[in-house]
Design a protein around this motif. Sequence first.
Motif, PDB file in Angstrom:
ATOM      1  N   LYS A   6       0.618  -1.194   0.067  1.00 32.19           N
ATOM      2  CA  LYS A   6       0.001  -0.061  -0.064  1.00 32.19           C
ATOM      3  C   LYS A   6       0.905   1.217  -0.176  1.00 32.19           C
ATOM      4  O   LYS A   6       1.895   1.343   0.812  1.00 32.19           O
ATOM      5  CB  LYS A   6      -0.932   0.079   1.244  1.00 32.19           C
ATOM      6  N   SER A   7       0.507   2.208  -0.899  1.00 28.57           N
ATOM      7  CA  SER A   7       1.193   3.313  -0.937  1.00 28.57           C
ATOM      8  C   SER A   7       1.194   4.324   0.336  1.00 28.57           C
ATOM      9  O   SER A   7      -0.088   4.104   1.070  1.00 28.57           O
ATOM     10  CB  SER A   7       1.032   4.111  -2.162  1.00 28.57           C
ATOM     11  N   SER A   8       2.100   4.949   0.690  1.00 26.85           N
ATOM     12  CA  SER A   8       2.096   5.696   1.973  1.00 26.85           C
ATOM     13  C   SER A   8       1.140   6.845   1.638  1.00 26.85           C
ATOM     14  O   SER A   8       0.877   7.441   0.435  1.00 26.85           O
ATOM     15  CB  SER A   8       3.523   6.401   2.138  1.00 26.85           C
ATOM     16  N   PRO A   9       0.499   7.606   2.794  1.00 24.91           N
ATOM     17  CA  PRO A   9      -0.430   8.873   2.561  1.00 24.91           C
ATOM     18  C   PRO A   9       0.240   9.857   2.007  1.00 24.91           C
ATOM     19  O   PRO A   9      -0.185  10.708   1.227  1.00 24.91           O
ATOM     20  CB  PRO A   9      -0.922   8.985   4.024  1.00 24.91           C
ATOM     21  N   LEU A  10       1.607   9.995   2.221  1.00 24.94           N
ATOM     22  CA  LEU A  10       2.600  11.321   1.451  1.00 24.94           C
ATOM     23  C   LEU A  10       2.374  10.987   0.005  1.00 24.94           C
ATOM     24  O   LEU A  10       2.496  11.887  -0.734  1.00 24.94           O
ATOM     25  CB  LEU A  10       3.608  11.459   2.118  1.00 24.94           C
ATOM     26  N   GLU A  12       0.367   9.309  -1.688  1.00 24.69           N
ATOM     27  CA  GLU A  12      -1.030   9.429  -2.176  1.00 24.69           C
ATOM     28  C   GLU A  12      -1.149  11.050  -2.388  1.00 24.69           C
ATOM     29  O   GLU A  12      -1.741  11.523  -3.556  1.00 24.69           O
ATOM     30  CB  GLU A  12      -1.892   8.841  -1.518  1.00 24.69           C
ATOM     31  N   LEU A  13      -0.893  11.816  -1.509  1.00 22.86           N
ATOM     32  CA  LEU A  13      -0.962  13.263  -1.605  1.00 22.86           C
ATOM     33  C   LEU A  13      -0.029  13.984  -2.674  1.00 22.86           C
ATOM     34  O   LEU A  13      -0.728  14.629  -3.341  1.00 22.86           O
ATOM     35  CB  LEU A  13      -0.556  13.779  -0.136  1.00 22.86           C
ATOM     36  N   ARG A  14       1.038  13.743  -2.715  1.00 28.39           N
ATOM     37  CA  ARG A  14       2.007  14.143  -3.898  1.00 28.39           C
ATOM     38  C   ARG A  14       1.507  13.741  -5.175  1.00 28.39           C
ATOM     39  O   ARG A  14       1.451  14.566  -6.201  1.00 28.39           O
ATOM     40  CB  ARG A  14       3.342  13.463  -3.635  1.00 28.39           C
ATOM     41  N   ILE A  15       0.915  12.378  -5.470  1.00 28.87           N
ATOM     42  CA  ILE A  15       0.602  12.056  -6.680  1.00 28.87           C
ATOM     43  C   ILE A  15      -0.709  12.819  -7.152  1.00 28.87           C
ATOM     44  O   ILE A  15      -1.101  13.102  -8.252  1.00 28.87           O
ATOM     45  CB  ILE A  15      -0.004  10.497  -6.595  1.00 28.87           C
ATOM     46  N   ALA A  16      -1.455  13.109  -6.034  1.00 29.73           N
ATOM     47  CA  ALA A  16      -2.793  13.699  -6.277  1.00 29.73           C
ATOM     48  C   ALA A  16      -2.874  15.301  -6.489  1.00 29.73           C
ATOM     49  O   ALA A  16      -3.674  15.942  -6.927  1.00 29.73           O
ATOM     50  CB  ALA A  16      -4.084  13.343  -5.192  1.00 29.73           C
ATOM     51  N   LEU A  17      -1.503  15.786  -6.147  1.00 28.64           N
ATOM     52  CA  LEU A  17      -1.390  17.372  -6.079  1.00 28.64           C
ATOM     53  C   LEU A  17      -1.603  18.186  -7.495  1.00 28.64           C
ATOM     54  O   LEU A  17      -2.403  18.980  -7.241  1.00 28.64           O
ATOM     55  CB  LEU A  17      -0.182  17.668  -5.512  1.00 28.64           C
ATOM     56  N   PRO A  18      -1.287  17.481  -8.556  1.00 31.60           N
ATOM     57  CA  PRO A  18      -1.544  18.358  -9.717  1.00 31.60           C
ATOM     58  C   PRO A  18      -2.870  18.431 -10.194  1.00 31.60           C
ATOM     59  O   PRO A  18      -3.393  19.281 -10.839  1.00 31.60           O
ATOM     60  CB  PRO A  18      -0.634  17.390 -10.756  1.00 31.60           C
ATOM     61  N   SER A  19      -3.769  17.596  -9.542  1.00 31.96           N
ATOM     62  CA  SER A  19      -5.331  17.487 -10.077  1.00 31.96           C
ATOM     63  C   SER A  19      -5.924  18.175  -9.021  1.00 31.96           C
ATOM     64  O   SER A  19      -7.218  18.443  -9.158  1.00 31.96           O
ATOM     65  CB  SER A  19      -5.685  16.107 -10.285  1.00 31.96           C
ATOM     66  N   LEU A  20      -5.421  18.694  -7.911  1.00 34.04           N
ATOM     67  CA  LEU A  20      -6.385  19.358  -7.083  1.00 34.04           C
ATOM     68  C   LEU A  20      -6.519  20.785  -7.268  1.00 34.04           C
ATOM     69  O   LEU A  20      -5.676  21.474  -8.073  1.00 34.04           O
ATOM     70  CB  LEU A  20      -5.659  19.192  -5.670  1.00 34.04           C
ATOM     71  N   PRO A  21      -7.657  21.684  -6.869  1.00 36.02           N
ATOM     72  CA  PRO A  21      -7.880  23.039  -6.902  1.00 36.02           C
ATOM     73  C   PRO A  21      -6.385  23.710  -6.388  1.00 36.02           C
ATOM     74  O   PRO A  21      -5.915  23.230  -5.474  1.00 36.02           O
ATOM     75  CB  PRO A  21      -8.873  23.142  -6.183  1.00 36.02           C
ATOM     76  N   ALA A  33       5.324  19.050   3.227  1.00 35.60           N
ATOM     77  CA  ALA A  33       6.453  19.450   4.018  1.00 35.60           C
ATOM     78  C   ALA A  33       6.668  19.614   5.597  1.00 35.60           C
ATOM     79  O   ALA A  33       7.585  19.769   6.257  1.00 35.60           O
ATOM     80  CB  ALA A  33       6.582  21.085   3.519  1.00 35.60           C
ATOM     81  N   ASN A  34       5.342  19.469   6.329  1.00 37.43           N
ATOM     82  CA  ASN A  34       5.432  19.561   7.396  1.00 37.43           C
ATOM     83  C   ASN A  34       4.557  18.222   8.060  1.00 37.43           C
ATOM     84  O   ASN A  34       3.650  18.319   9.144  1.00 37.43           O
ATOM     85  CB  ASN A  34       4.788  20.732   8.035  1.00 37.43           C
ATOM     86  N   ASP A  35       4.798  16.861   7.761  1.00 38.73           N
ATOM     87  CA  ASP A  35       4.102  15.841   8.141  1.00 38.73           C
ATOM     88  C   ASP A  35       4.250  15.486   9.547  1.00 38.73           C
ATOM     89  O   ASP A  35       3.203  15.133  10.224  1.00 38.73           O
ATOM     90  CB  ASP A  35       4.465  14.594   7.060  1.00 38.73           C
ATOM     91  N   TYR A  36       5.220  15.776  10.032  1.00 42.87           N
ATOM     92  CA  TYR A  36       5.268  15.706  11.607  1.00 42.87           C
ATOM     93  C   TYR A  36       4.559  16.447  12.245  1.00 42.87           C
ATOM     94  O   TYR A  36       3.644  16.196  13.276  1.00 42.87           O
ATOM     95  CB  TYR A  36       6.876  15.845  12.137  1.00 42.87           C
ATOM     96  N   GLU A  78       0.413   6.605  11.398  1.00 42.16           N
ATOM     97  CA  GLU A  78       0.934   5.287  11.284  1.00 42.16           C
ATOM     98  C   GLU A  78       2.124   5.162  10.512  1.00 42.16           C
ATOM     99  O   GLU A  78       3.064   4.192  10.615  1.00 42.16           O
ATOM    100  CB  GLU A  78      -0.189   4.377  10.624  1.00 42.16           C
ATOM    101  N   ALA A  79       2.201   5.891   9.336  1.00 43.22           N
ATOM    102  CA  ALA A  79       3.269   5.807   8.184  1.00 43.22           C
ATOM    103  C   ALA A  79       4.636   6.303   9.009  1.00 43.22           C
ATOM    104  O   ALA A  79       5.736   5.538   8.608  1.00 43.22           O
ATOM    105  CB  ALA A  79       3.073   6.467   7.214  1.00 43.22           C
ATOM    106  N   ARG A  80       4.568   6.823  10.012  1.00 42.12           N
ATOM    107  CA  ARG A  80       5.909   7.399  10.579  1.00 42.12           C
ATOM    108  C   ARG A  80       6.255   6.330  11.825  1.00 42.12           C
ATOM    109  O   ARG A  80       7.242   6.197  12.507  1.00 42.12           O
ATOM    110  CB  ARG A  80       5.669   8.496  11.450  1.00 42.12           C
ATOM    111  N   ARG A  81       5.466   5.306  11.960  1.00 41.83           N
ATOM    112  CA  ARG A  81       5.699   4.272  13.143  1.00 41.83           C
ATOM    113  C   ARG A  81       6.593   3.348  12.929  1.00 41.83           C
ATOM    114  O   ARG A  81       6.376   2.690  11.578  1.00 41.83           O
ATOM    115  CB  ARG A  81       4.173   3.673  13.569  1.00 41.83           C
ATOM    116  N   PRO A  82       7.542   3.081  13.734  1.00 42.20           N
ATOM    117  CA  PRO A  82       8.541   2.237  13.310  1.00 42.20           C
ATOM    118  C   PRO A  82       8.073   0.921  13.771  1.00 42.20           C
ATOM    119  O   PRO A  82       7.020   0.409  14.350  1.00 42.20           O
ATOM    120  CB  PRO A  82       9.743   2.419  14.133  1.00 42.20           C
ATOM    121  N   SER A  83       8.614  -0.075  13.029  1.00 37.73           N
ATOM    122  CA  SER A  83       8.379  -1.512  13.312  1.00 37.73           C
ATOM    123  C   SER A  83       8.393  -1.941  14.777  1.00 37.73           C
ATOM    124  O   SER A  83       9.305  -1.252  15.573  1.00 37.73           O
ATOM    125  CB  SER A  83       9.249  -2.377  12.678  1.00 37.73           C
TER     126      SER A  83
END
Length: 290
Positions: A6-10, A12-21, A33-36, A78-83
């Motif tokens: 599964k792709s990471s939320p970041l 997904e976000l970067r892929i979707a950016l060009p199509s967003l308003p 840029a400020n995911d933390y 969850e994406a930032r969570r280490p194993s």
Amino acid sequence: MAEPAKSSPLSELRIALPSLPLRLQEVGRFVAANDYDATTRSMRDLAAEAGADPAAFTRLAKAIGYSGWDQLRAALTEARRPSQISPFSGRAKSRRHGPNADVALVTDKLEAEGAGLPRIPAQPIADAARALHDAKRIWIAGYRSCRSVAELLNYELRLFRPEQAQLVGACGPDDLDLGAFRPGEAVIVIGFLPYTHASVRVAQAAHRAGAALIAIADSLSAPMAEGADHVLLFEAASSPGFFPSLTGAIAIAQSLAAVTFSLGGAAAKKRLETTEARLAAASTYVPEKG
């Protein structure tokens, strides 16, 4: 056949950016840029820093397939969570090369530690310190590496409130202290990812007893911060190195002690002077050279 990763939320976000308003693109770039900060700060705080309407964060989340901002933030967390089996070694990076590689790592770490401190909001700490001032007794819990932060805060508070400050588990099994929590008292729990079960048990005991709960944590989603009266956030994961940073937690602990002492006024000063006199009489410290 194995399921595709599964792709990471970041991603997904970067892929979707060009199509967003355009406005959602700006908010999306801010989140990327400020995911933390997106995982630890409220939507209102993020919106104020980004110069955006808080509702824009909800619209952004829905635009990339999430039901709302809380769900996107949970995915980022969850994406930032280490194993679970490698919470520290999973952070480790390969050793840098070059004659000044070690110095560069120290420099990067010091810069990251310093940059995180100004991002700690002062008002929540002041509010929590007032709860400590009003509390009949202050219980402090920190486990594993966070024990050092708890012991520091306990030491500073006991300099002027020796009868009211106590470490959880200092005099025996933790469960005896958990059963001693009472309404009108304050319980401080300190922790960062990966969270200990013990810290969660302390927080749950504080809830059951009706004591004020103060969580010093790295995320609003920290399990021991759930339902806390005060959540004081520090940046643990943003610093390079194999081990998360406790610098922010220590700064918060010392700020709590300083403000609690200030609120105590003349009575706190008198108790501190009494403690100092006792330490001097016991020759605790090496005398200064005149």
